[in-house]
Design an enzyme around this catalytic site. Structure first.
Site, short mmCIF file in Angstrom:
data_model
loop_
_atom_site.label_atom_id
_atom_site.label_comp_id
_atom_site.label_asym_id
_atom_site.label_seq_id
_atom_site.Cartn_x
_atom_site.Cartn_y
_atom_site.Cartn_z
N SER A 154 -3.44 -1.51 1.43
CA SER A 154 -3.92 -2.27 0.27
C SER A 154 -4.35 -3.68 0.65
O SER A 154 -4.09 -4.65 -0.08
CB SER A 154 -2.86 -2.32 -0.84
OG SER A 154 -3.45 -2.59 -2.10
N LYS A 160 -8.95 -0.47 -6.04
CA LYS A 160 -9.44 -0.09 -4.72
C LYS A 160 -9.83 1.39 -4.62
O LYS A 160 -10.56 1.79 -3.71
CB LYS A 160 -8.41 -0.43 -3.65
CG LYS A 160 -8.15 -1.93 -3.46
CD LYS A 160 -7.15 -2.17 -2.35
CE LYS A 160 -6.97 -3.65 -2.04
NZ LYS A 160 -6.12 -4.33 -3.02
N SER A 177 -4.45 -3.45 -7.70
CA SER A 177 -5.08 -2.79 -6.54
C SER A 177 -5.44 -1.34 -6.77
O SER A 177 -6.06 -0.72 -5.89
CB SER A 177 -4.15 -2.89 -5.33
OG SER A 177 -4.18 -4.19 -4.78
N LYS A 208 -2.22 5.47 -4.78
CA LYS A 208 -2.60 4.04 -4.73
C LYS A 208 -1.65 3.26 -5.61
O LYS A 208 -1.41 3.60 -6.77
CB LYS A 208 -4.03 3.82 -5.20
CG LYS A 208 -4.50 2.39 -4.95
CD LYS A 208 -4.67 2.13 -3.47
CE LYS A 208 -4.64 0.65 -3.10
NZ LYS A 208 -3.27 0.08 -3.10
#
Length: 346
Positions: free
Chosen positions: A184, A129, A126, A294
């Site tokens: 997320s 992202k 992720s 993140k």
């Protein structure tokens, strides 16, 4: 070193300007829109995202940057910090990471502080992202447009369940972006890519072109969420992306929002409230000075995290890839932050 930030996270989402009262993401009952302070619109968010507006918060000053090729980006970044980026660091502390790949970079100068397998490309889950958010922010798409979650958004390389979003849920683009960065949410990433002005395939092309423009030579994207294990990058490439994301006001603020309640309309069942919180416990608990964050996990990638932390007035980008478990990931992160606190500058 676990100290609670003296500055409040009340500004968390949209408080990147000094506005009377507190400025945060206020969801109107029965409506899916963002209010900035007393303003019932997204004008401030749009100004930050599209007009390169310099906005000050009560904790730090950040700037958006128009990025072209990597050389221009590096020059712009270096010049913007010309007054305080000239000092070198000396270090007697001991950095280590049990993650498979790691890189710690001085965010002001780009100087490498610690590295481990920094040029080995690995699945990044992720963390993908972050690039998704950057492409959304540069797309020119109206942030107030309503985005509806579709059944297609749950059709991904891996099963993409969600304990929050359902088919038919509606939020504006900015709220969907916040949900994606903070919680997320994989369907949110897919919905943002699908509703891009150039369509899904055009969005993926832009993600990969942006990586090339930034000089991320070991990076490739096959989906916007990171569920595709073919999404790979190296710690060194991700440090380039992290330095940019940290300085991007909206991405920085959205990715460090500890929690948020969303009033979401569903086309079939009407309105409901969704409670969501950050996937980074350091952000949720207000530990350390985190300016961008993140996390990521799929089996092929292991546990990953990328974040900016400001220690002793000096921002650093930390990238950790391939930790065998979540505990190891966070132990690595805290060890690095602790060692950063012992840096001395000459």
């Amino acid at each position: 070193m676990k100290k609670l930030l003296t500055s409040s996270f009340a500004f968390s989402v949209l408080a990147v300007a000094s506005i009377q009262g507190h400025s945060e993401l206020a969801l109107q009952s029965g409506q899916a829109k963002i209010s900035w302070g007393s303003q019932d619109s997204l004008s401030k968010a749009k100004a930050i995202m599209y007009n390169n507006t310099d906005v000050s918060s009560n904790t730090r000053t950040t700037q958006t940057v128009s990025v072209a090729p990597q050389t221009n980006y590096q020059n712009n970044y270096q010049n913007s910090y010309s007054n305080n980026a000239n000092s070198n660091w000396s270090n007697s502390s001991y950095y280590y990471a049990n993650s498979k790949g790691a890189l710690v970079v001085d965010a002001l100068t780009g100087q490498v502080i610690y590295e481990k397998n920094a040029d080995v490309a690995r699945p990044i889950a992720s963390i993908s992202k972050v690039m998704t958010a950057l492409v959304v922010s540069e797309s020119g798409a109206n942030m107030n447009d309503i985005v509806t979650v579709d059944s297609l958004d749950f059709k991904t390389p891996k099963k993409s369940g969600s304990d929050r979003l359902k088919v038919g849920d509606q939020m504006n683009r900015a709220e969907m972006l916040l949900m994606m960065l903070m919680k997320s949410e994989n369907p949110a990433a897919k919905a943002l890519a699908r509703t891009d002005p150039l369509g899904y395939d055009g969005f993926m092309a832009k993600m990969n072109q942006k990586a090339r423009d930034l000089g991320m030579t070991q990076t490739v994207f096959y989906d916007p969420s990171g569920l595709d294990a073919r999404n790979v990058s190296s710690p060194r490439d991700l440090a380039i992306l992290g330095r940019l994301a940290y300085r991007h006001n909206l991405i920085s603020q959205f990715s460090t929002t500890p929690n948020r309640n969303f009033d979401v309309n569903n086309v079939s069942s009407g309105y409901r409230s969704i409670s969501a919180r950050s996937t980074n416990y350091m952000v949720r608990d207000g530990l350390y000075n985190i300016g961008f964050s993140k996390t990521g996990f799929i089996r092929e990638a292991g546990n990953c995290v990328m974040f900016e932390t400001n220690v002793n007035g000096r921002p650093s980008i930390v990238v950790l890839l391939g930790a065998p478990d979540s505990k190891t990931r966070w132990e690595d992160a805290e060890n690095i932050i602790s060692n950063l606190s012992m840096r001395r500058f000459t």
